[in-house]
Write a protein that holds these residues in place. Structure first.
Motif, PDB file in Angstrom:
ATOM      1  N   ARG A  66       1.198   0.696  -3.459  1.00  0.00           N
ATOM      2  CA  ARG A  66       1.456   0.204  -2.104  1.00  0.00           C
ATOM      3  C   ARG A  66       0.538  -0.965  -1.771  1.00  0.00           C
ATOM      4  NH1 ARG A  66       1.120   5.824  -1.469  1.00  0.00           N
ATOM      5  NH2 ARG A  66       3.114   6.872  -1.048  1.00  0.00           N
ATOM      6  N   HIS A  98      11.461   2.818  -1.100  1.00  0.00           N
ATOM      7  CA  HIS A  98      11.018   3.043   0.285  1.00  0.00           C
ATOM      8  C   HIS A  98      10.675   4.507   0.519  1.00  0.00           C
ATOM      9  CE1 HIS A  98      11.031  -0.395   3.052  1.00  0.00           C
ATOM     10  NE2 HIS A  98      11.846  -0.965   2.183  1.00  0.00           N
ATOM     11  N   GLY A 101       7.308   5.171  -0.166  1.00  0.00           N
ATOM     12  CA  GLY A 101       6.357   4.405   0.620  1.00  0.00           C
ATOM     13  C   GLY A 101       6.099   3.009   0.107  1.00  0.00           C
ATOM     14  N   ASP A 103       7.153  -0.937  -0.130  1.00  0.00           N
ATOM     15  CA  ASP A 103       7.822  -1.931   0.707  1.00  0.00           C
ATOM     16  C   ASP A 103       8.557  -2.960  -0.152  1.00  0.00           C
ATOM     17  OD1 ASP A 103       8.596  -3.659   2.731  1.00  0.00           O
ATOM     18  OD2 ASP A 103       6.631  -4.651   2.832  1.00  0.00           O
TER      19      ASP A 103
END
Length: 305
Positions: A66, A98, A101, A103
């Protein structure tokens, strides 16, 4: 889910040379702390991330994934996920990321599934062909000439004699009995294959899966069938990637991957630079020894992204 041990998967990759692209010239990898160090020290315009083994290995995002994506965006660099995950269209791949988590937008995903329309157009839009997939109706809805092949163990191998070839999208849903039937189908009547995912193996929640690329290579060796691979490491997918960045020289594209025979071979063979992370296929292995065995060497080497 079909699984295999690492040495079996690695041996399959090592024997794939005659059917895979030629290896690029060797380089000496530079050990780095992670992606951020490469971006700090090199002229990179866009970061190309593999999914499995780099961002996650199944259920959960890998440590640092992330943060790495956020850092790329903070630096104002362009981003793409180049994956052999072809179970879903790119929008479905982005949705799965997604959920972990991560993007990633749908328009930032490129996969071997993107090349399926051209591959089917070359064989009459798939008329007389069968499709094997976890979600075959999604594909048949887009390519109605294809016949859905499912419930392999409920039919004798002769049930599919009329098909001219198979689009083998994935086999994650198979049991060993399904695999036996598929092999029997090809023994009975060898036919060409279109395989959007050339992976031999994939790290998944502590296991190493058996992937369509392994079945395609076996079909070539055992039956001499024509196999059309669409994904990494084959040049067409890297060509599609470069089309996303027409204003960027290949050497300013950085591929971040975990598999020598897909990510290093495909990326460096296409003129990209490559950061290899040890969080995926080679987790727990001596990476430098495996690079020497395969004669596939990345520009940079890190424990994780």
């Amino acid at each position: 889910m079909l699984t295999q041990d690492f040495e079996t998967a690695w041996d399959t990759y090592l024997r794939a040379g005659p059917w895979f692209p030629a290896p690029p010239p060797p380089v000496t990898p530079r050990r780095v702390a992670g992606l951020a160090e490469v971006l700090e020290t090199e002229d990179i315009a866009a970061v190309v991330l593999d999914a499995y083994g780099v961002l996650h290995t199944g259920s959960e995002a890998l440590p640092g994934a992330r943060e790495a994506i956020a850092d790329v965006r903070r630096r104002g660099l362009r981003l793409c996920v180049l994956t052999n995950d072809v179970t879903h269209e790119p929008a479905g791949v982005a949705a799965g990321l997604h959920r972990r988590g991560l993007d990633i937008r749908p328009d930032e995903v490129v996969s071997g599934r993107d090349l399926l329309p051209e591959a089917l157009a070359a064989v009459g839009d798939g008329a007389g062909w069968g499709v094997i997939a976890i979600h075959p109706r999604d594909i048949a809805a887009r390519f109605p000439a294809l016949r859905i092949v499912e419930d392999l163990t409920a039919h004798p191998p002769s049930a599919w004699d009329d098909l001219q070839g198979f689009v083998l999208v994935d086999c994650f849903h198979w049991t060993p009995d399904d695999l036996d039937v598929f092999r029997a189908i090809l023994r009975r009547c060898p036919r060409p294959l279109i395989i959007p995912n050339p992976d031999v193996a994939c790290p998944y929640d502590g296991e190493i899966t058996l992937e369509p690329g392994a079945l395609g290579l076996a079909a070539v060796r055992d039956h001499g069938v024509d196999v059309h691979f669409l994904g990494k490491p084959f040049p067409a997918l890297y060509g599609r990637l470069k089309d996303r960045f027409p204003d960027v020289a290949a050497e300013r594209l950085l591929m971040v991957g975990d598999s020598p025979h897909t990510d290093i071979l495909g990326a460096r063979g296409g003129g990209l630079r490559c950061l290899f992370v040890e969080s995926g296929l080679l987790a727990g292995q001596d990476s430098l020894a495996r690079f020497a065995e395969s004669d596939l060497w990345p520009d940079y080497l890190a424990a994780g992204v």
